[in-house]
Design a protein around this motif. Structure first.
Motif, short mmCIF file in Angstrom:
data_model
loop_
_atom_site.label_atom_id
_atom_site.label_comp_id
_atom_site.label_asym_id
_atom_site.label_seq_id
_atom_site.Cartn_x
_atom_site.Cartn_y
_atom_site.Cartn_z
N ALA A 373 -27.98 -16.52 -19.03
CA ALA A 373 -27.93 -15.86 -20.33
C ALA A 373 -27.13 -16.70 -21.33
O ALA A 373 -27.52 -16.84 -22.50
N GLU A 374 -26.04 -17.28 -20.87
CA GLU A 374 -25.22 -18.09 -21.77
C GLU A 374 -25.94 -19.38 -22.16
O GLU A 374 -25.93 -19.78 -23.33
N ILE A 375 -26.56 -20.05 -21.20
CA ILE A 375 -27.29 -21.28 -21.50
C ILE A 375 -28.44 -21.01 -22.48
O ILE A 375 -28.71 -21.81 -23.39
N ASP A 376 -29.08 -19.86 -22.31
CA ASP A 376 -30.20 -19.51 -23.19
C ASP A 376 -29.74 -18.99 -24.55
O ASP A 376 -30.58 -18.72 -25.42
N GLY A 377 -28.45 -18.84 -24.73
CA GLY A 377 -27.94 -18.31 -25.98
C GLY A 377 -28.16 -16.82 -26.14
O GLY A 377 -28.04 -16.27 -27.24
N ASP A 378 -28.43 -16.14 -25.03
CA ASP A 378 -28.66 -14.70 -25.06
C ASP A 378 -27.33 -13.99 -24.81
O ASP A 378 -27.05 -13.51 -23.70
N TYR A 379 -26.51 -13.94 -25.83
CA TYR A 379 -25.17 -13.39 -25.67
C TYR A 379 -25.18 -11.88 -25.53
O TYR A 379 -24.21 -11.30 -25.03
N THR A 380 -26.26 -11.25 -25.95
CA THR A 380 -26.41 -9.81 -25.72
C THR A 380 -26.51 -9.55 -24.22
O THR A 380 -25.81 -8.68 -23.67
N ALA A 381 -27.38 -10.31 -23.56
CA ALA A 381 -27.53 -10.13 -22.11
C ALA A 381 -26.25 -10.51 -21.38
O ALA A 381 -25.87 -9.86 -20.40
N ARG A 382 -25.58 -11.55 -21.86
CA ARG A 382 -24.33 -11.97 -21.21
C ARG A 382 -23.31 -10.83 -21.24
O ARG A 382 -22.68 -10.52 -20.23
N LEU A 383 -23.13 -10.24 -22.42
CA LEU A 383 -22.17 -9.14 -22.54
C LEU A 383 -22.60 -7.94 -21.70
O LEU A 383 -21.77 -7.29 -21.04
N ALA A 384 -23.91 -7.66 -21.68
CA ALA A 384 -24.41 -6.53 -20.89
C ALA A 384 -24.13 -6.72 -19.40
O ALA A 384 -23.67 -5.80 -18.71
N TRP A 385 -24.41 -7.93 -18.89
CA TRP A 385 -24.16 -8.22 -17.48
C TRP A 385 -22.67 -8.14 -17.14
O TRP A 385 -22.28 -7.63 -16.09
N MET A 386 -21.83 -8.67 -18.04
CA MET A 386 -20.38 -8.61 -17.80
C MET A 386 -19.90 -7.17 -17.70
O MET A 386 -19.11 -6.83 -16.81
N GLU A 387 -20.38 -6.34 -18.60
CA GLU A 387 -19.93 -4.95 -18.61
C GLU A 387 -20.48 -4.16 -17.44
O GLU A 387 -19.77 -3.33 -16.84
N GLU A 388 -21.71 -4.41 -17.06
CA GLU A 388 -22.28 -3.71 -15.91
C GLU A 388 -21.57 -4.08 -14.62
O GLU A 388 -21.41 -3.26 -13.72
N SER A 389 -21.11 -5.32 -14.54
CA SER A 389 -20.44 -5.77 -13.31
C SER A 389 -19.09 -5.09 -13.11
O SER A 389 -18.58 -5.03 -11.99
N ARG A 390 -18.52 -4.56 -14.21
CA ARG A 390 -17.24 -3.87 -14.08
C ARG A 390 -17.36 -2.63 -13.18
O ARG A 390 -16.43 -2.32 -12.42
N THR A 391 -18.48 -1.95 -13.27
CA THR A 391 -18.65 -0.70 -12.52
C THR A 391 -19.62 -0.84 -11.36
O THR A 391 -20.05 0.17 -10.78
N ALA A 392 -19.98 -2.06 -11.02
CA ALA A 392 -20.79 -2.29 -9.82
C ALA A 392 -20.02 -1.81 -8.60
O ALA A 392 -18.78 -1.77 -8.61
N PRO A 393 -20.70 -1.45 -7.51
CA PRO A 393 -20.02 -0.84 -6.35
C PRO A 393 -19.25 -1.83 -5.48
O PRO A 393 -19.38 -1.85 -4.26
N TRP A 394 -18.42 -2.65 -6.15
CA TRP A 394 -17.63 -3.65 -5.40
C TRP A 394 -16.59 -2.98 -4.51
O TRP A 394 -16.21 -3.53 -3.45
N SER A 395 -16.08 -1.80 -4.91
CA SER A 395 -15.03 -1.15 -4.12
C SER A 395 -15.55 -0.72 -2.75
O SER A 395 -14.78 -0.66 -1.78
N ALA A 396 -16.86 -0.44 -2.65
CA ALA A 396 -17.43 -0.10 -1.34
C ALA A 396 -17.42 -1.32 -0.43
O ALA A 396 -17.24 -1.20 0.79
N VAL A 397 -17.61 -2.50 -1.02
CA VAL A 397 -17.53 -3.74 -0.24
C VAL A 397 -16.09 -3.97 0.20
O VAL A 397 -15.82 -4.37 1.34
N TRP A 398 -15.13 -3.69 -0.68
CA TRP A 398 -13.71 -3.84 -0.34
C TRP A 398 -13.33 -2.91 0.81
O TRP A 398 -12.66 -3.32 1.77
N ASP A 399 -13.74 -1.66 0.72
CA ASP A 399 -13.40 -0.70 1.77
C ASP A 399 -13.99 -1.13 3.11
O ASP A 399 -13.32 -1.04 4.16
N TYR A 400 -15.21 -1.60 3.09
CA TYR A 400 -15.85 -2.06 4.33
C TYR A 400 -15.12 -3.28 4.88
O TYR A 400 -14.91 -3.39 6.10
N TYR A 401 -14.74 -4.18 4.01
CA TYR A 401 -13.98 -5.37 4.41
C TYR A 401 -12.69 -4.96 5.11
O TYR A 401 -12.36 -5.47 6.20
N CYS A 402 -11.94 -4.04 4.51
CA CYS A 402 -10.69 -3.59 5.13
C CYS A 402 -10.96 -2.92 6.48
O CYS A 402 -10.26 -3.18 7.48
#
Length: 430
Positions: A373-402
């Motif tokens: 997205a950044e290389i293509d100059g699509d900063y809308t998509a870049r911001l959207a992906w960054m914000e979506e990744s904040r609430t992605a289910p990473w904590s479930a991966v952390w719990d499983y790791y522990c």
């Protein structure tokens, strides 16, 4: 109304089910969560010993802190002996997943009789090496150029008195030999970080002279070659300290130039800059000039107050920079905070788990999508992906790791700390 039967998942089944859902989510983004778990588990985090005893050490436990260092609070249970400190570290380490190191200061030596800092030797740290071997822990080291009669006027390696300067040069030389000893005994290089409190409370007339003396002192300290497979030199800057509000000899510019010109490690401490500066933004820039870094991840509040590391924006940004730019093989991650107002073991656990959470979350970023997205100059998509990744289910991966590593999941670690506090810490005096 008819009664509907409900089924409850066991804690293990719930963790595994949540992980499978998260695994599927990230797989759609091209991310293999099993590989991420393995990778994050192997990243060493160097945990600082001085959180456990409020930076007192064992040279003279009743000494007053100086050199711009303060530990505030009087929570019960401070470690008073090396044995107690190692016992507390064992408790904390059992609650923290992943590869761990221990960062020691020179004033944590063990000796039957008082030893001058310029005469410390490897044998004064033999018990720490034996503990490290038993626990599979690497050791890092620091000369202690503070809280000493010869540092009370605010100058050490840049002191105008050659006798005092010689004392601190010899202390740092002795520290390098101890660091080398750690590396040889444990089979992993010890990173030895040099930080000095040198500076002035009010405006100096001569800013150059002290820096010339500091440069000459450092050159003498690192003159003896030591194989990097055993020992690595690092230098650490600071903006100001208590008693050095107007001028700090070892500024960021000084040490960036010194590290790059001497081919040694540059230490970036999150609390050692202006309150509006962050080290996350410095990592990529400095990576162009220095081969290897040491990070001291801390949390300043209005000044270098060394609060417990949170999973806040800056901690995450630090992890993102290291992961995004593939700098894990060039960055040594260490922690540096000391809070005496809360349970000291809990402080270790919270801060270290947060650092590893940030690394895990960084590895679960949709890097392919963001980069394109950044290389293509699509900063809308870049911001959207960054914000979506904040609430992605990473904590479930952390719990499983522990869970997979036999470490308490979620807040469950707290009950272990509370039990240890009731049975051990509250029975300590002083």
């Amino acid at each position: 109304m008819p009664v509907t039967a409900t089924s409850t998942l066991s804690p293990t089944h719930a963790i595994e089910t949540a992980y499978q859902l998260a695994q599927n989510h990230f797989a759609k983004l091209g991310i293999d969560t099993d590989s991420v778990i393995q990778a994050v588990d192997n990243i060493p985090i160097s945990i600082h010993c001085w959180q456990g005893d409020d930076v007192r050490g064992f040279e003279n436990p009743d000494q007053t802190l100086s050199g711009g260092i303060q530990a505030t609070g009087n929570y019960p249970g401070r470690a008073r002996t090396p044995e107690e400190l190692r016992q507390d570290l064992n408790q904390a380490f059992n609650l923290i997943p992943g590869c761990k190191r221990l960062n020691l200061h020179a004033l944590y030596l063990e000796a039957d009789e008082p030893v001058s800092r310029d005469h410390i030797r490897p044998e004064h740290f033999a018990n720490w090496v034996e503990w490290a071997k038993k626990t599979g822990t690497g050791l890092d080291f620091n000369p202690s150029c503070f809280s000493h009669p010869l540092s009370e006027d605010g100058m050490t390696l840049s002191h105008p008195d050659p006798v005092i300067r010689r004392f601190w040069i010899d202390h740092c030389k002795a520290s390098r030999r101890i660091s080398e000893y750690f590396g040889k005994e444990l089979g992993t290089p010890s990173v030895m970080n040099i930080w000095v409190p040198d500076g002035m409370k009010d405006l100096p007339y001569d800013r150059l002279g002290p820096r010339q003396r500091l440069m000459a002192s450092l050159d003498e300290i690192i003159a003896e070659p030591i194989d990097v497979k055993y020992h690595k030199d690092a230098v650490e800057s600071k903006l100001f300290g208590i008693g050095a509000e107007a001028y700090t000899v070892g500024s960021n510019e000084f040490y960036l130039g010194y590290a790059s010109s001497r081919d040694i490690l540059l230490c970036l401490d999150a609390g050692h800059f202006h309150p509006t500066e962050v080290i996350s933004d410095k990592i990529s820039a400095c990576s162009l000039y220095v081969k290897e870094f040491l990070l001291h991840v801390s949390r300043p509040i209005r000044w270098d107050s060394d609060h417990v590391v949170l999973l806040d924006d800056e901690t995450q940004a630090i992890a993102n920079e290291v992961v995004r730019h593939q700098l894990l093989n060039r960055v040594n991650i260490g922690l540096d905070f000391f809070d005496a107002s809360i349970n000291r073991i809990a402080a270790w656990v919270i801060g270290t788990r947060n650092m590893r959470k940030a690394l895990l979350k960084a590895m679960l970023e949709p890097q392919h999508q963001l980069q394109h997205a950044e290389i293509d100059g699509d900063y809308t998509a870049r911001l959207a992906w960054m914000e979506e990744s904040r609430t992605a289910p990473w904590s479930a991966v952390w719990d499983y790791y522990c869970h997979q590593h036999g470490v308490p999941v979620g807040i469950d670690w707290l009950q272990h700390v509370k039990a240890y506090e009731e049975t051990i810490l509250r029975h300590r005096e002083g």
